[in-house]
Design a protein around this motif. Structure first.
Motif, PDB file in Angstrom:
ATOM      1  N   ASP A   8       0.831  -1.204   0.000  1.00 13.10           N
ATOM      2  CA  ASP A   8       0.000   0.000   0.000  1.00 13.10           C
ATOM      3  C   ASP A   8       0.867   1.256   0.000  1.00 13.10           C
ATOM      4  N   ARG A   9       0.731   2.073  -1.038  1.00 13.31           N
ATOM      5  CA  ARG A   9       1.376   3.383  -1.041  1.00 13.31           C
ATOM      6  C   ARG A   9       0.341   4.351  -0.517  1.00 13.31           C
ATOM      7  N   LEU A  10       0.670   5.027   0.566  1.00  8.21           N
ATOM      8  CA  LEU A  10      -0.285   5.935   1.182  1.00  8.21           C
ATOM      9  C   LEU A  10      -0.119   7.338   0.629  1.00  8.21           C
ATOM     10  N   VAL A  11      -1.261   7.991   0.437  1.00 13.73           N
ATOM     11  CA  VAL A  11      -1.309   9.345  -0.082  1.00 13.73           C
ATOM     12  C   VAL A  11      -1.975  10.219   0.971  1.00 13.73           C
ATOM     13  N   ALA A  12      -1.248  11.209   1.474  1.00 14.08           N
ATOM     14  CA  ALA A  12      -1.814  12.119   2.473  1.00 14.08           C
ATOM     15  C   ALA A  12      -2.899  12.970   1.826  1.00 14.08           C
ATOM     16  N   VAL A  13      -4.061  13.021   2.468  1.00 13.16           N
ATOM     17  CA  VAL A  13      -5.177  13.802   1.936  1.00 13.16           C
ATOM     18  C   VAL A  13      -5.704  14.815   2.941  1.00 13.16           C
ATOM     19  N   GLY A  14      -5.111  14.876   4.130  1.00 11.10           N
ATOM     20  CA  GLY A  14      -5.584  15.831   5.110  1.00 11.10           C
ATOM     21  C   GLY A  14      -4.989  15.587   6.478  1.00 11.10           C
ATOM     22  N   ALA A  15      -5.602  16.232   7.466  1.00 14.12           N
ATOM     23  CA  ALA A  15      -5.141  16.114   8.849  1.00 14.12           C
ATOM     24  C   ALA A  15      -6.335  16.245   9.788  1.00 14.12           C
ATOM     25  N   VAL A  16      -6.261  15.540  10.909  1.00 11.65           N
ATOM     26  CA  VAL A  16      -7.302  15.632  11.937  1.00 11.65           C
ATOM     27  C   VAL A  16      -7.095  16.943  12.689  1.00 11.65           C
ATOM     28  N   VAL A  17      -8.116  17.785  12.682  1.00 11.52           N
ATOM     29  CA  VAL A  17      -8.023  19.085  13.343  1.00 11.52           C
ATOM     30  C   VAL A  17      -8.492  18.992  14.798  1.00 11.52           C
ATOM     31  N   LYS A  18      -9.647  18.328  14.999  1.00  3.97           N
ATOM     32  CA  LYS A  18     -10.229  18.268  16.338  1.00  3.97           C
ATOM     33  C   LYS A  18     -11.395  17.301  16.325  1.00  3.97           C
ATOM     34  N   PRO A  19     -11.880  16.937  17.508  1.00  5.62           N
ATOM     35  CA  PRO A  19     -13.117  16.152  17.546  1.00  5.62           C
ATOM     36  C   PRO A  19     -14.302  17.060  17.227  1.00  5.62           C
ATOM     37  N   HIS A  31      -7.488  17.928   1.763  1.00  2.33           N
ATOM     38  CA  HIS A  31      -6.909  18.478   0.536  1.00  2.33           C
ATOM     39  C   HIS A  31      -7.527  17.856  -0.706  1.00  2.33           C
ATOM     40  N   ALA A  32      -8.383  16.874  -0.541  1.00  2.00           N
ATOM     41  CA  ALA A  32      -9.001  16.199  -1.687  1.00  2.00           C
ATOM     42  C   ALA A  32     -10.171  17.031  -2.204  1.00  2.00           C
ATOM     43  N   ASP A  33     -10.372  17.012  -3.500  1.00  2.00           N
ATOM     44  CA  ASP A  33     -11.468  17.763  -4.101  1.00  2.00           C
ATOM     45  C   ASP A  33     -12.818  17.080  -3.925  1.00  2.00           C
ATOM     46  N   SER A  34     -12.830  15.767  -3.868  1.00  3.28           N
ATOM     47  CA  SER A  34     -14.090  15.037  -3.824  1.00  3.28           C
ATOM     48  C   SER A  34     -14.588  14.859  -2.398  1.00  3.28           C
ATOM     49  N   PRO A  35     -15.826  15.277  -2.132  1.00  4.85           N
ATOM     50  CA  PRO A  35     -16.388  15.040  -0.800  1.00  4.85           C
ATOM     51  C   PRO A  35     -16.737  13.570  -0.584  1.00  4.85           C
ATOM     52  N   PHE A  36     -16.667  12.755  -1.633  1.00  6.46           N
ATOM     53  CA  PHE A  36     -17.016  11.341  -1.545  1.00  6.46           C
ATOM     54  C   PHE A  36     -15.792  10.441  -1.397  1.00  6.46           C
ATOM     55  N   ALA A  90      -4.538   9.646   5.541  1.00  2.17           N
ATOM     56  CA  ALA A  90      -4.065   9.172   4.238  1.00  2.17           C
ATOM     57  C   ALA A  90      -5.011   8.099   3.719  1.00  2.17           C
ATOM     58  N   VAL A  91      -4.963   7.902   2.410  1.00  2.00           N
ATOM     59  CA  VAL A  91      -5.678   6.796   1.778  1.00  2.00           C
ATOM     60  C   VAL A  91      -4.668   6.007   0.952  1.00  2.00           C
ATOM     61  N   ALA A  92      -4.977   4.747   0.701  1.00  2.00           N
ATOM     62  CA  ALA A  92      -4.116   3.935  -0.160  1.00  2.00           C
ATOM     63  C   ALA A  92      -4.290   4.417  -1.598  1.00  2.00           C
ATOM     64  N   ALA A  93      -3.189   4.563  -2.306  1.00  2.00           N
ATOM     65  CA  ALA A  93      -3.253   5.013  -3.702  1.00  2.00           C
ATOM     66  C   ALA A  93      -4.174   4.118  -4.520  1.00  2.00           C
ATOM     67  N   ALA A  94      -4.185   2.828  -4.207  1.00  2.64           N
ATOM     68  CA  ALA A  94      -5.039   1.885  -4.937  1.00  2.64           C
ATOM     69  C   ALA A  94      -6.527   2.159  -4.709  1.00  2.64           C
ATOM     70  N   ASP A  95      -6.888   2.852  -3.622  1.00  4.17           N
ATOM     71  CA  ASP A  95      -8.285   3.154  -3.317  1.00  4.17           C
ATOM     72  C   ASP A  95      -8.773   4.433  -3.982  1.00  4.17           C
TER      73      ASP A  95
END
Length: 183
Positions: A8-19, A31-36, A90-95
């Motif tokens: 699995d190659r992981l791709v960072a897509v954001g960060a946890v800000v708070k609960p 940082h991802a454009d898709s809300p889905f 992060a998400v797996a690049a394959a996903d």
């Protein structure tokens, strides 16, 4: 929860800000454009930069005030969500879904040789910053200096993934801030 598979190659897509709330929802700077993205991927990986990633099943996601709210299996209350504050998402690049014909994923750009329109090398694209809604490229020049370039169509003229080259036209005076002997 499990560790990532070796391939699995992981791709960072954001960060946890708070609960968010008391039921374990996480507020994410995404940082991802898709809300889905999160529900389509079905899983995310949380980690400290350079640290070991842990996999979580995605139970739900929704946009909220310019950020995303994410519900994960095993994170069921505010304390559990708060313990994840500051972790990279992060998400797996394959996903990742296939990009549209004229789109590319940022992780595909890492390592590109960056050149000026006259062919002179500027450096290597090493990362990205997101401030105020603006994507900025971090370019490492041959002397090891970091150059920050706003990644707008005005300044990024061409990207050739096959040749692994990006051609950029920095705004007037930008390179003078970083490179004294540019001429």
């Amino acid at each position: 929860m499990s560790a990532t598979a070796p391939g699995d190659r992981l791709v960072a897509v954001g960060a946890v800000v708070k609960p968010h709330g008391v039921r374990g929802e996480l507020c994410i700077d995404c940082h991802a454009d898709s809300p889905f993205l999160f529900e389509e991927a079905g899983r995310v990986f949380l980690r400290r930069p350079g640290g070991r990633a842990r996999e979580y099943a995605v139970l739900g996601s929704r946009p909220h005030q310019g950020r995303m709210l994410l519900t994960l299996r095993g994170v069921s209350d505010r304390d559990a969500a708060d313990a994840l504050r500051g972790l990279e998402v992060a998400v797996a690049a394959a996903d990742l879904p296939e990009p549209e014909e004229d789109e590319v994923y940022l992780h595909e750009l890492e390592g590109l040789a960056v050149r000026l329109p006259d062919g002179r090398p500027l450096g290597e694209l090493t990362g990205f910053l997101f401030a105020g809604g603006q994507e900025t490229w971090a370019i490492r020049d041959p002397e090891g200096r970091e150059i920050l370039l706003p990644a707008t169509p005005e300044f990024v003229l061409d990207i050739d993934l096959d040749a692994r080259v990006a051609v950029v036209e920095p705004p007037e005076g930008l390179l003078d801030l970083y490179i004294k002997d540019q001429q």
